[in-house]
Write a protein that holds these residues in place. Structure first.
Motif, short mmCIF file in Angstrom:
data_model
loop_
_atom_site.label_atom_id
_atom_site.label_comp_id
_atom_site.label_asym_id
_atom_site.label_seq_id
_atom_site.Cartn_x
_atom_site.Cartn_y
_atom_site.Cartn_z
N THR A 1 -16.23 9.86 10.84
CA THR A 1 -16.06 10.83 11.93
C THR A 1 -17.42 11.40 12.28
OG1 THR A 1 -15.74 12.79 10.54
CG2 THR A 1 -13.79 11.46 11.04
N VAL A 2 -17.44 12.17 13.38
CA VAL A 2 -18.72 12.70 13.84
C VAL A 2 -19.20 13.87 13.00
CG1 VAL A 2 -17.82 14.39 15.49
CG2 VAL A 2 -19.99 13.23 15.96
N SER A 3 -18.36 14.44 12.18
CA SER A 3 -18.80 15.61 11.41
C SER A 3 -18.38 15.48 9.96
CB SER A 3 -18.23 16.89 12.03
OG SER A 3 -16.82 16.82 12.16
N GLY A 4 -17.17 15.91 9.63
CA GLY A 4 -16.67 15.84 8.27
C GLY A 4 -15.24 16.32 8.24
N VAL A 5 -14.63 16.24 7.07
CA VAL A 5 -13.22 16.60 6.92
C VAL A 5 -13.00 18.10 7.03
CG1 VAL A 5 -11.34 16.71 5.23
CG2 VAL A 5 -12.54 14.55 5.63
N SER A 6 -13.92 18.89 6.50
CA SER A 6 -13.74 20.33 6.41
C SER A 6 -14.26 21.05 7.64
CB SER A 6 -14.45 20.87 5.17
OG SER A 6 -14.34 22.29 5.10
N ALA A 7 -13.55 22.14 8.01
CA ALA A 7 -14.02 23.00 9.09
C ALA A 7 -14.75 24.23 8.56
CB ALA A 7 -12.84 23.45 9.95
N HIS A 8 -14.93 24.33 7.25
CA HIS A 8 -15.64 25.47 6.67
C HIS A 8 -17.14 25.17 6.67
CE1 HIS A 8 -11.83 27.18 5.47
NE2 HIS A 8 -11.53 26.11 4.76
N PRO A 9 -17.94 25.95 7.40
CA PRO A 9 -19.37 25.65 7.47
C PRO A 9 -20.08 25.61 6.13
CG PRO A 9 -18.76 27.22 9.17
CD PRO A 9 -17.57 27.07 8.28
N ALA A 10 -19.57 26.33 5.13
CA ALA A 10 -20.21 26.34 3.81
C ALA A 10 -19.79 25.17 2.94
CB ALA A 10 -19.91 27.65 3.09
N SER A 11 -18.85 24.36 3.42
CA SER A 11 -18.37 23.24 2.62
C SER A 11 -19.35 22.08 2.64
CB SER A 11 -17.01 22.75 3.15
OG SER A 11 -16.63 21.53 2.56
N SER A 12 -19.44 21.36 1.54
CA SER A 12 -20.27 20.15 1.50
C SER A 12 -19.71 19.05 2.38
CB SER A 12 -20.40 19.66 0.05
OG SER A 12 -19.11 19.33 -0.47
N HIS A 13 -18.46 19.20 2.82
CA HIS A 13 -17.83 18.20 3.68
C HIS A 13 -17.75 18.64 5.14
CE1 HIS A 13 -16.96 16.10 0.05
NE2 HIS A 13 -16.12 17.02 -0.40
N PHE A 14 -18.54 19.65 5.51
CA PHE A 14 -18.55 20.15 6.88
C PHE A 14 -19.24 19.18 7.83
CE2 PHE A 14 -20.67 22.96 10.13
CZ PHE A 14 -19.53 23.28 10.83
N GLU A 15 -20.35 18.59 7.39
CA GLU A 15 -21.09 17.66 8.25
C GLU A 15 -21.64 16.48 7.45
OE1 GLU A 15 -25.21 18.80 9.31
OE2 GLU A 15 -24.58 20.86 8.86
N ASP A 16 -20.96 16.13 6.36
CA ASP A 16 -21.51 15.10 5.47
C ASP A 16 -21.34 13.69 6.02
OD1 ASP A 16 -18.76 15.33 5.08
OD2 ASP A 16 -18.85 14.71 2.99
N GLN A 17 -20.66 13.53 7.17
CA GLN A 17 -20.56 12.21 7.80
C GLN A 17 -21.44 12.10 9.05
OE1 GLN A 17 -16.57 10.43 7.98
NE2 GLN A 17 -15.77 12.18 6.83
N LEU A 18 -22.04 13.21 9.45
CA LEU A 18 -22.76 13.23 10.72
C LEU A 18 -23.96 12.30 10.74
CD1 LEU A 18 -23.25 14.27 13.55
CD2 LEU A 18 -24.26 16.36 12.57
N ASP A 19 -24.78 12.33 9.72
CA ASP A 19 -25.97 11.47 9.72
C ASP A 19 -25.59 10.00 9.69
OD1 ASP A 19 -27.87 13.50 9.93
OD2 ASP A 19 -27.92 13.82 7.77
N ALA A 20 -24.55 9.67 8.93
CA ALA A 20 -24.07 8.28 8.92
C ALA A 20 -23.59 7.88 10.31
CB ALA A 20 -22.94 8.12 7.89
N TRP A 21 -22.89 8.78 10.97
CA TRP A 21 -22.40 8.51 12.33
C TRP A 21 -23.59 8.26 13.26
CZ3 TRP A 21 -23.26 10.83 17.00
CH2 TRP A 21 -22.38 10.53 18.04
#
Length: 862
Positions: free
Chosen positions: A815-835
């Protein structure tokens, strides 16, 4: 207490201290261990991989969706709550006294999305209702006993200015109302319909209007379905064919489209519609790529399927990845599915199960019509036959918008038999010229208003279709699901583990009568509401919707192009995407087929990130023919000489070409079109300019702002080249060789609250900007709107997936961002660079793969 905490939060953040540790991490949910979930009949398990993607296992369907509701509330409840406030026309209750929110509420109350959703609930199958109820129970179980600051940091931010109560319980109708938002953002043609009328009001020449809306055939690209392979269960009704594409003067009555007060009503309608917050997508770039390749052409010997919907790229992203698995798959609990869901709705929207994979792309069918209404006092003209006019009362109701921190607002919603009147929704002062026009325009026929007919304002069964697709195993199952997939009208491309690939068109498509008239009765122009011949006469029977199974060429490509050639099959629309993405995908597939090389998952992913520009192929030869002085002015032009036409992030030529394209559209069209019609640079404008290049004296080349001078094509091309050089000197520096497209073309996914908070807090709510490649109408469709003057990414591939039907665990997704909508979560944007880099992650599906990649396990107990 919440307000005080929020003030401290903002001040702490602005001061540069560690906000995430103090408050941002407070809402982070528990991903492992054991938690109680009331209502479960037995234990449920949630496995999460390195990206935090939840895979849910339960013993009954109700337990499965109850657990999904709990998990999605853990990760994304504010997003869900924000969406339901929008869809119910109650945004002002959440964000307070803001003009944009109040306008949005007025328009959404006028549409009545939530009321329609309430009617739909009674139409759904009992099982679907039980799934929606279980999902709601799971959401509410998570909310129970939690204060706002423990649910999402956004509530703390809002608390600076707004007094908030604890969230209301989630209801099944909240999920259904979200489908209306999805349908609204993915409807099509309404912009073209309004634009034709507005363009005619300034151009006064139907031939020039027609030139701005060329037929699909002008692009020369293939449709989705070869007519020779079209499957229809029944012969078509004569009324379901198009009335043709030749433009005629569209006056309705006595050159109404030249009436400035009709133009004002049309612009008022546009302003009202623009007030609806974008939830999924809008405008240039809204679309998708999807294709399936038969097993004869793949390494595994079984089909491959790819999909990447082009939507608004937001923070958090539109999609929530999830797996939903019955512990024992059988008649009592049949679900074993994984893919992309919407937070707030149970099940999976796009993905695969053990037997079948499916992708969705926007079909672009014309499911909206604007009706020009003659209104006199509280009546509208139902029949305008001279000497026998029939006036009917306008239906009215009063809506009350409750504004947090301010007084309630009462307003009147007015409707005709065609739908809600939208031109009178906005502020009374803005509409004064329309509703209180000079006496000579307020004849016995009344004044103008605009109403909207839209298929989604009728209750339907799309929710049933979602679960039917989740359980589909055969082409026949897909067809049955499509029959109740009312809105939005989507292309369904599918593939099965037993070797089939196919295409199915669903959707509730209105039937318009075919008769000689001006305006044309095919939905191309706004329709006269006083002539009953223009009313819809029904809907296309699902058995007559286009489909194809196992085409001879061995692949199917659906990327928003025409479904069928004009005049074939049921009439869907005349206003398609012009098919440059789909044609490029077809070309890449055919090249590999001709080379005799079998397709792999990696090959499919490579096609998804292709950045070859048809714009360049069309325009660069003409640009290189323009004679510019050597030196500074021609520095940019020289970049184009050896350019391969790829919109790569590190390309100097791509940066210059984009600037030339932006400026060319401005120089050519801004002098003649209303501001709201400024070209966005989409495939429509590519086709328009392509048609103009061969005519050096086309009227649009002339700059109407230069008195007593008539410009030709080469003068405008020269201006665009020179001004692009000047613009990029300012924006990127004097040395053209140092320019890069990615420096101009950046993505920063916006948060709904981002623009209204201090800059430091916005940086917390939104990921940092990234430089990206791609562009409008290329396969890697990171689109930008040329009409705004900005190159910033406005929409793009909201996710990318490739499914290997020969070995489902070899499938990939991102996905363009990550699974979580919490900005402090490690999964907030952990897919963005790969995308950004065009990379994807493994997509575990089998129990062995899911457990083998799990990094967390949460046990939910009754």
């Amino acid at each position: 207490m919440v307000v005080g905490t929020a003030v401290v939060v903002v001040l702490v953040l602005v001061a540069g201290t560690t906000f995430g540790v103090v408050t941002g991490r407070r809402p982070l949910p528990q991903y492992d261990g054991e938690l109680t979930l009331d209502g479960l009949s037995a234990e449920a398990h949630v496995f999460r991989d390195a990206q935090g993607v939840p895979q849910v296992y339960a013993e009954t369907p109700e337990d499965l969706f109850r657990a999904q509701g709990y998990v999605q509330a853990q990760d994304r409840f504010f997003e869900m709550d924000y969406r339901r406030h929008v869809t119910a026309g109650r945004l002002s209750e959440l964000v307070g006294d803001q003009e944009a929110a109040i306008n949005a509420d007025m328009v959404l109350r006028t549409f009545g999305w939530r009321e329609v959703a309430e009617q739909e609930l009674n139409l759904l199958a009992p099982e679907t209702r039980s799934y929606l109820e279980a999902y709601a129970d799971g959401v509410n179980a998570y909310l129970e006993g939690r204060h706002l600051g423990e649910i999402a940091v956004e509530y703390t931010v809002l608390g600076v200015n707004v007094n908030l109560d604890d969230p209301e319980p989630w209801e099944p109708v909240d999920s259904l109302a979200w489908l209306k938002a999805m349908a609204w953002d993915l409807r099509d043609n309404y912009d073209d319909e309004l634009d034709r009328a507005l363009a005619y009001s300034t151009l006064k020449d139907p031939a020039l209007v027609d030139e701005l809306f060329p037929a699909y055939a002008a692009a020369g690209n293939a449709p989705i379905v070869d007519p020779a392979e079209l499957e229809l269960a029944a012969p078509l009704e004569a009324t379901q064919t198009s009335s043709g594409t030749t433009a005629e003067l569209p006056p309705g009555d006595d050159a109404a489209f030249e009436d400035p007060h009709l133009a004002e009503a049309l612009e008022a309608a546009r302003q009202a519609l623009a007030a609806v917050p974008v939830q999924i997508a809008r405008g240039e770039g809204t679309g998708s790529n999807s294709w399936a390749i038969a097993g004869d052409l793949t390494e595994s010997g079984e089909p491959l399927l790819a999909n990447d919907p082009h939507l608004k790229l937001t923070s958090p992203g539109v999609w929530a990845q999830v797996g939903l698995h019955c512990t024992e798959v059988g008649e009592a609990c049949p679900f074993d599915v994984a893919g992309f869901s919407f937070a707030g709705f149970p099940g999976v929207m796009i993905g695969h199960n053990a037997d079948l994979a499916w992708g969705l792309t926007n079909m672009g069918a014309d499911v909206t019509d604007f009706f020009i209404e003659r209104v006199r006092d509280d009546n509208w003209l139902r029949d305008g036959t001279p000497g026998a006019e029939v006036w009917e009362p306008i239906e009215t109701r009063t809506e009350t918008i409750r504004v947090e921190g301010s007084s309630p607002i009462d307003f009147e919603v007015r409707s005709t038999a065609h739908g809600p009147i939208i031109s009178s929704v906005m502020d009374e002062t803005e509409m004064e010229a329309v509703r209180h026009a000079p006496t000579e325009y307020q004849t016995e026929l009344g004044q103008y208003e605009i109403s909207l007919a839209w298929t989604a304002l009728e209750p339907g069964r799309t929710a049933d279709a979602v679960f039917a697709l989740n359980l589909a195993a055969t082409p026949e199952d897909v067809q049955a699901a499509a029959a109740v997939f009312d809105v939005p009208a989507q292309n369904i491309v599918f593939a099965t583990t037993d070797g089939h690939i196919g295409y199915q068109a669903p959707g509730s498509i209105p039937v318009r009568a075919d008769f000689p008239a001006t305006p044309r009765p095919d939905g191309t122009w706004p329709r006269p509401g006083w002539d009953a011949r223009f009313d819809w006469t029904g809907y296309v029977d699902p058995s007559q919707m286009p489909r194809v199974l196992d085409p001879a060429e061995g692949f199917i490509v659906a990327a928003n192009q025409a479904v069928l050639p004009s005049g074939t099959g049921p009439f869907l629309t005349n206003d398609w995407d012009y098919g440059y993405r789909s044609q490029r995908i077809r070309t890449l597939i055919q090249q590999q087929v001709d080379a005799g090389r079998k397709f792999s998952v990696d090959d499919m992913a490579s096609i998804q990130t292709d950045a070859d520009s048809r714009y360049a192929e069309m325009l660069v030869p003409a640009l290189l023919d323009v004679d510019l002085p050597d030196g500074y002015q021609s520095d940019g032009q020289r970049l184009l000489e050896d350019w391969d036409g790829s919109m790569d992030a590190d390309s100097a030529a791509a940066a210059y070409f984009a600037a030339v394209w932006r400026n060319l559209l401005k120089e050519t069209f801004w002098d003649e079109l209303p501001e709201s019609m400024r070209p966005d640079g989409s495939s429509q404008w590519l086709t328009v300019v392509q048609g103009m290049l061969g005519n050096v004296s086309d009227p649009f080349w002339d700059d109407k702002s230069t008195v007593a001078v008539v410009e030709s094509r080469d003068e405008i091309l020269s201006r665009a080249l020179v001004t692009a050089r000047q613009d990029l000197t300012v924006e990127l520096g004097k040395d053209a060789e140092d320019w890069t497209w990615g420096t101009l073309h950046q993505l920063q996914p916006p948060h709904p609250l981002g623009a209204g908070v201090p800059g430091a807090l916005q940086q917390f709510l939104e990921p940092a900007s990234r430089k990206v490649g791609g562009s409008s109408s290329v396969v890697n469709a990171t689109s930008w709107d040329a009409g705004t003057g900005s190159f910033a990414v406005s929409s793009g591939p909201s996710m990318r997936m490739v499914v290997d039907l020969g070995h489902l665990d070899r499938s990939t997704w991102v996905t363009v961002s990550g699974v979580s909508a919490h900005p402090a979560s490690s999964h907030f944007e952990d897919q963005l660079d790969a995308w950004v880099d065009g990379e994807t992650f493994g997509w575990p599906f089998s129990p062995t793969a899911v457990e083998g990649t799990a990094e967390d396990e949460l046990t939910l107990v009754p």
